[in-house]
Motif scaffolding. Structure first.
Motif, PDB file in Angstrom:
ATOM      1  N   GLN A 397     -26.810  -9.191  12.673  1.00 28.80           N
ATOM      2  CA  GLN A 397     -27.047 -10.026  13.827  1.00 28.80           C
ATOM      3  C   GLN A 397     -27.587  -9.002  15.155  1.00 28.80           C
ATOM      4  OE1 GLN A 397     -23.279 -12.625  12.973  1.00 28.80           O
ATOM      5  NE2 GLN A 397     -24.638 -13.747  14.404  1.00 28.80           N
ATOM      6  N   VAL A 398     -27.012  -7.965  15.505  1.00 27.68           N
ATOM      7  CA  VAL A 398     -27.324  -7.191  16.562  1.00 27.68           C
ATOM      8  C   VAL A 398     -28.597  -6.804  16.420  1.00 27.68           C
ATOM      9  CG1 VAL A 398     -26.407  -5.137  17.996  1.00 27.68           C
ATOM     10  CG2 VAL A 398     -24.856  -7.018  17.498  1.00 27.68           C
ATOM     11  N   LEU A 399     -28.870  -6.137  15.162  1.00 25.71           N
ATOM     12  CA  LEU A 399     -30.093  -5.491  14.900  1.00 25.71           C
ATOM     13  C   LEU A 399     -31.157  -6.394  15.019  1.00 25.71           C
ATOM     14  CD1 LEU A 399     -29.366  -2.825  12.115  1.00 25.71           C
ATOM     15  CD2 LEU A 399     -29.379  -2.409  14.807  1.00 25.71           C
ATOM     16  N   GLY A 400     -31.122  -7.540  14.414  1.00 26.03           N
ATOM     17  CA  GLY A 400     -31.848  -8.702  14.346  1.00 26.03           C
ATOM     18  C   GLY A 400     -32.306  -9.470  15.695  1.00 26.03           C
ATOM     19  N   GLN A 401     -31.078  -9.734  16.553  1.00 22.38           N
ATOM     20  CA  GLN A 401     -31.321 -10.255  17.825  1.00 22.38           C
ATOM     21  C   GLN A 401     -30.677  -9.310  18.988  1.00 22.38           C
ATOM     22  OE1 GLN A 401     -28.990 -13.417  15.202  1.00 22.38           O
ATOM     23  NE2 GLN A 401     -29.432 -14.370  17.301  1.00 22.38           N
ATOM     24  N   PRO A 402     -31.290  -8.421  19.197  1.00 23.98           N
ATOM     25  CA  PRO A 402     -30.971  -7.347  20.031  1.00 23.98           C
ATOM     26  C   PRO A 402     -30.723  -8.190  21.555  1.00 23.98           C
ATOM     27  CG  PRO A 402     -32.739  -6.469  19.328  1.00 23.98           C
ATOM     28  CD  PRO A 402     -32.544  -7.898  18.759  1.00 23.98           C
ATOM     29  N   LEU A 403     -31.468  -9.150  21.885  1.00 23.91           N
ATOM     30  CA  LEU A 403     -31.089  -9.700  23.465  1.00 23.91           C
ATOM     31  C   LEU A 403     -30.280 -10.846  23.103  1.00 23.91           C
ATOM     32  CD1 LEU A 403     -34.892  -9.791  24.501  1.00 23.91           C
ATOM     33  CD2 LEU A 403     -33.085  -7.862  24.702  1.00 23.91           C
ATOM     34  N   GLY A 404     -29.497 -10.891  22.171  1.00 27.95           N
ATOM     35  CA  GLY A 404     -28.542 -11.880  22.098  1.00 27.95           C
ATOM     36  C   GLY A 404     -27.096 -11.348  22.021  1.00 27.95           C
ATOM     37  N   VAL A 405     -26.923 -10.017  22.407  1.00 27.11           N
ATOM     38  CA  VAL A 405     -25.664  -9.596  22.615  1.00 27.11           C
ATOM     39  C   VAL A 405     -25.291  -9.925  24.002  1.00 27.11           C
ATOM     40  CG1 VAL A 405     -24.493  -7.250  22.921  1.00 27.11           C
ATOM     41  CG2 VAL A 405     -26.220  -7.502  21.260  1.00 27.11           C
ATOM     42  N   GLY A 406     -24.020 -10.266  23.840  1.00 30.30           N
ATOM     43  CA  GLY A 406     -23.158 -10.893  25.257  1.00 30.30           C
ATOM     44  C   GLY A 406     -21.967  -9.960  25.471  1.00 30.30           C
ATOM     45  N   GLN A 407     -21.450 -10.024  26.670  1.00 27.10           N
ATOM     46  CA  GLN A 407     -20.546  -9.217  27.139  1.00 27.10           C
ATOM     47  C   GLN A 407     -18.984 -10.027  27.067  1.00 27.10           C
ATOM     48  OE1 GLN A 407     -21.938  -9.285  31.203  1.00 27.10           O
ATOM     49  NE2 GLN A 407     -19.865  -9.467  31.757  1.00 27.10           N
ATOM     50  N   GLY A 408     -19.069 -11.540  26.834  1.00 24.38           N
ATOM     51  CA  GLY A 408     -18.009 -12.312  26.702  1.00 24.38           C
ATOM     52  C   GLY A 408     -17.483 -12.487  27.966  1.00 24.38           C
ATOM     53  N   ALA A 409     -16.289 -12.964  28.170  1.00 32.22           N
ATOM     54  CA  ALA A 409     -15.584 -13.073  29.528  1.00 32.22           C
ATOM     55  C   ALA A 409     -14.901 -11.774  29.660  1.00 32.22           C
ATOM     56  CB  ALA A 409     -14.799 -14.019  29.428  1.00 32.22           C
ATOM     57  N   ASN A 410     -15.553 -10.813  29.791  1.00 37.84           N
ATOM     58  CA  ASN A 410     -15.362  -9.260  30.007  1.00 37.84           C
ATOM     59  C   ASN A 410     -16.046  -8.465  31.072  1.00 37.84           C
ATOM     60  OD1 ASN A 410     -13.390  -9.273  27.581  1.00 37.84           O
ATOM     61  ND2 ASN A 410     -15.413  -9.751  26.680  1.00 37.84           N
ATOM     62  N   PRO A 411     -15.401  -7.563  31.872  1.00 37.39           N
ATOM     63  CA  PRO A 411     -16.186  -6.927  33.150  1.00 37.39           C
ATOM     64  C   PRO A 411     -17.126  -5.907  32.176  1.00 37.39           C
ATOM     65  CG  PRO A 411     -14.012  -6.151  32.993  1.00 37.39           C
ATOM     66  CD  PRO A 411     -14.218  -7.380  32.137  1.00 37.39           C
ATOM     67  N   THR A 412     -17.823  -6.027  31.114  1.00 34.40           N
ATOM     68  CA  THR A 412     -18.353  -4.870  30.277  1.00 34.40           C
ATOM     69  C   THR A 412     -19.777  -5.025  30.381  1.00 34.40           C
ATOM     70  OG1 THR A 412     -17.761  -6.173  28.566  1.00 34.40           O
ATOM     71  CG2 THR A 412     -16.399  -4.237  29.191  1.00 34.40           C
ATOM     72  N   CYS A 413     -20.566  -5.303  31.318  1.00 31.10           N
ATOM     73  CA  CYS A 413     -22.079  -5.724  31.313  1.00 31.10           C
ATOM     74  C   CYS A 413     -22.703  -4.461  30.850  1.00 31.10           C
ATOM     75  CB  CYS A 413     -22.513  -6.246  32.520  1.00 31.10           C
ATOM     76  SG  CYS A 413     -22.283  -5.296  34.252  1.00 31.10           S
ATOM     77  N   GLN A 414     -22.167  -3.120  31.483  1.00 30.77           N
ATOM     78  CA  GLN A 414     -22.952  -1.839  31.166  1.00 30.77           C
ATOM     79  C   GLN A 414     -22.844  -1.544  29.545  1.00 30.77           C
ATOM     80  OE1 GLN A 414     -24.390  -0.039  33.363  1.00 30.77           O
ATOM     81  NE2 GLN A 414     -23.359  -0.653  35.382  1.00 30.77           N
ATOM     82  N   SER A 415     -21.528  -1.796  28.742  1.00 28.25           N
ATOM     83  CA  SER A 415     -21.472  -1.750  27.431  1.00 28.25           C
ATOM     84  C   SER A 415     -22.392  -2.550  26.792  1.00 28.25           C
ATOM     85  CB  SER A 415     -20.089  -1.692  27.094  1.00 28.25           C
ATOM     86  OG  SER A 415     -19.428  -0.753  27.789  1.00 28.25           O
TER      87      SER A 415
END
Length: 675
Positions: A397-415
């Motif tokens: 999913q991540v390789l097929g939809q790279p722009l669909g990766v989300g940080q969830g309710a976490n302060p981890t936008c950089q990662s």
């Protein structure tokens, strides 16, 4: 509003007015004591407030009283020290379960929190981190995820809950009374389609909402029209996308039907699944069952049809059929159906033709999770399939939809941004990182020649890592967060913003080595802002950079504002491309890892996710509007001219937008610096 008025609009009759009068007085006294308490003593006075709230909400007519006092309770510190203290990070999918908790304190906390959302949505209160549109959006999602408790007949499970279920239903009805139940289905259908346009890797919440809509349609129906048509398309995509599955017969019956179908019927099934999947981005359990069944159908290959592959994907199928079939057999299950969409998009991206990818995926198929990494995946996704299957499905999913990766309710936008950009630019490197953590529960990276090992570092902002994210993020984020923080520590004492050095080292060689920052790091005030704006135009605007397209996505930082233009915080995004839309407007298309790119930043700056040339997962704004919220971007250090030919009025227009929002209190005094 009087006591009688408040108690008559909460989804129940007025109840015992005298009892409510006594309880409301008791509540006011408890709130007053909480207000007077010092910060370190708040916890001592929270429980009495919650005890009284619990007694009030048990009374018909009590919810209105709680809503009237919601803002005051919040300001007094009722939520301090709890997860409810950050309403912007709360998850609507958790509300229903908390409302029927065995602990009345949690019930009272959740009800008081929802009352706070209602007060903000109705304009009765204001909150620094929550605006009216955001509050209404949250409440709409809560209703969507719990429609069966409004529309459905109580089943045995609900009856066993007794008074707890009654409370949940009354709270939901109170919300519906205030935000309009008649319009909620229309709003929900539109909202789901808007979210689906963004093709998030995490589809679970959307699927849950569609399931609730299916229940609502079955129980109550709607008037014929676009809303019903849109709702039925969503429901059919999940529960009956093809002729043989249209009546939602269950997987055993469906597989029996496949066993007696002719080739024409099978081809129609495959094309029906592909059409529904690419229309919505959702994969039905029947689709997953069809794909695994088709692996053993030897008369002709049905997999390419069922995946809806384009010319690039078909070319990958012809070259790497054996690998693709192993991926389907290993990753696509009833518990991980979305892996099929990820695989289809991966193949259409053509990344299997990148030499390291085939052995990297073969290694991923054979990978065995160990220790804490295995436990983390199991904790996040349950025992339905082995953790290795969940991880492989997440990788597809991540390789097929790279722009669909989300940080969830976490302060981890950089990662989250790093994972997305590696999947986009450097997918074999991403799989290398996955293998490291899966096998050794550590991550090794370099910072300017200094080795960094995540196992040797203290826990960062992400703690031990998120569990409300995709499997790749669940595995990697805690380690990436530690490494990112360590890179920041190694930059201590250097002049300027540490992202100048961190981003190229953390993300990869393709990040430009120079960094422009709009604010002085020490003071937070604007510094050389006009030059900053000119440099951005000269770097990214085709009319001022010689028409150069952007080669690789570039990390950038924005100042996020709410719908009232109030500063919310700094946030990591990535600039993907700059181009004209179909109306001739120059737009910046960008990736935002915060799960939903469609946001209102105030004064007409509303991020678009569809309708202006966006590809799935992109957000966009007109160039000037986007730049008015940028505070950091990367540029090549060898460039020595920065937009001297840009008209002054163009710069002034962008500057005015910034000063009206996030930079309103960041203009330095004339003696300090020239902004």
């Amino acid at each position: 509003m009087s006591l009688k008025d408040a108690s008559s609009v909460d989804g129940g009759p007025a109840g015992d007015t005298a009892a409510l009068q006594r309880l409301s007085g008791t509540l006011d006294i408890a709130i007053e004591r909480l207000e007077r308490a010092r910060p370190f003593a708040k916890s001592r006075y929270q429980r009495p407030v919650l005890d009284v709230v619990g007694r009030i909400i048990a009374q018909p007519g009590g919810l209105g009283l709680v809503r009237q006092r919601a803002a005051r309770m919040d300001a007094a510190g009722l939520f301090a020290g709890s997860d409810w203290d950050r309403p912007e990070a709360l998850l609507p999918q958790l509300v229903g379960g908390t409302l029927v908790s065995e602990d009345p304190v949690f019930q009272a906390l959740e009800t008081a929190s929802l009352a706070r959302f209602l007060a903000v949505a109705d304009g009765e209160a204001r909150h620094d981190n929550l605006h009216a549109d955001g509050a209404r959006h949250f409440l709409t999602q809560v209703l969507a995820l719990n429609l069966k408790d409004l529309f459905g007949v109580a089943g045995e499970a609900a009856r066993q809950l007794g008074a707890r279920h009654d409370l949940k239903r009354r709270v939901l009805q109170h919300i519906a009374d205030h935000i309009g139940l008649n319009d909620v289905l229309s709003v929900l259908v539109s909202e789901i389609w808007r979210l689906l346009e963004q093709r998030s890797v995490q589809a679970g919440v959307v699927k849950d909402m569609i399931a609730q809509i299916a229940i609502a349609l079955n129980e109550r129906g709607t008037e014929p029209g676009s809303t019903r048509l849109g709702a039925e398309r969503l429901v059919s995509a999940l529960f009956g996308p093809t002729t043989a599955s249209r009546d939602d017969p269950g997987l055993p019956v469906y597989l029996e039907r496949l066993s007696v179908a002719d080739e024409t019927g099978l081809s129609h099934e495959a094309m029906g699944f592909a059409r529904a999947m690419h229309d919505t981005g959702l994969v039905s359990d029947y689709h997953a069952a069809f794909l695994t069944w088709a692996l053993d159908f030897d008369r002709r290959p049905l997999i390419p049809e069922a995946l809806g592959l384009g010319s690039t994907g078909l070319d990958c199928w012809r070259h790497y059929r054996g690998l693709i079939e192993r991926l389907v057999r290993t990753a696509v299950t009833a518990a991980t159906p979305q892996a099929a969409y990820g695989l289809a998009m991966l193949l259409d991206r053509g990344i299997l033709h990148h030499a390291p990818m085939v052995p990297a995926l073969e290694r991923q198929i054979a990978l065995r999770l160990e220790g804490a990494a295995r436990e983390r995946i199991a904790l996040g996704f349950g025992p339905a399939v082995p953790p290795e299957t969940q991880l492989l499905a997440g990788v597809l999913q991540v390789l097929g939809q790279p722009l669909g990766v989300g940080q969830g309710a976490n302060p981890t936008c950089q990662s989250a941004r790093a994972i997305a950009l590696w999947a986009l630019n450097d997918p074999d490197y991403l799989l290398h990182l996955v293998t490291q953590v899966a096998e050794f529960d550590t991550l090794q990276m370099q910072f300017e020649g200094t080795a960094i090992n995540s196992a040797d570092l203290p826990v960062g902002l992400a703690g031990t890592g998120p569990i409300d994210a995709d499997p790749v993020s669940v595995l990697l984020v805690a380690h990436l967060d530690r490494i990112y923080a360590e890179m920041g520590r190694l930059c201590a004492g250097r002049p300027g913003d540490p992202h100048t050095w961190i981003n190229p080292q953390f993300h990869g060689w393709w990040v430009s080595r120079d960094c422009a920052v709009a604010v002085d790091v020490a003071t937070g005030k604007l510094a050389g802002y006009d030059d900053f704006l000119r440099r951005f135009f000269a770097t990214y605007h085709p009319a001022y950079n010689g028409g150069r397209p952007l080669g690789h996505p570039q990390p950038a930082g924005i100042a996020v504002t709410d719908a009232q233009q109030r500063f919310v915080g700094w946030h990591a995004i990535a600039i993907l491309r700059v181009a004209e839309d179909q109306y001739g407007k120059m737009r910046v298309y960008f990736y935002n890892p915060n799960n939903d790119s469609g946001q209102d930043w105030g004064n007409g700056v509303v991020v678009s996710t569809a309708g202006h040339g966006e590809r799935h997962g992109e957000g966009s704004l007109e160039f000037d509007a986007f730049l008015s919220r940028v505070y950091l971007f990367h540029d090549e250090p060898l460039r020595n001219r920065h937009g001297e030919d840009i008209p002054a009025e163009v710069i002034e227009a962008v500057r005015a937008q910034a000063l009206a929002s996030w930079a309103s209190d960041r203009v330095p005094e004339p003696a300090d610096a020239e902004a």
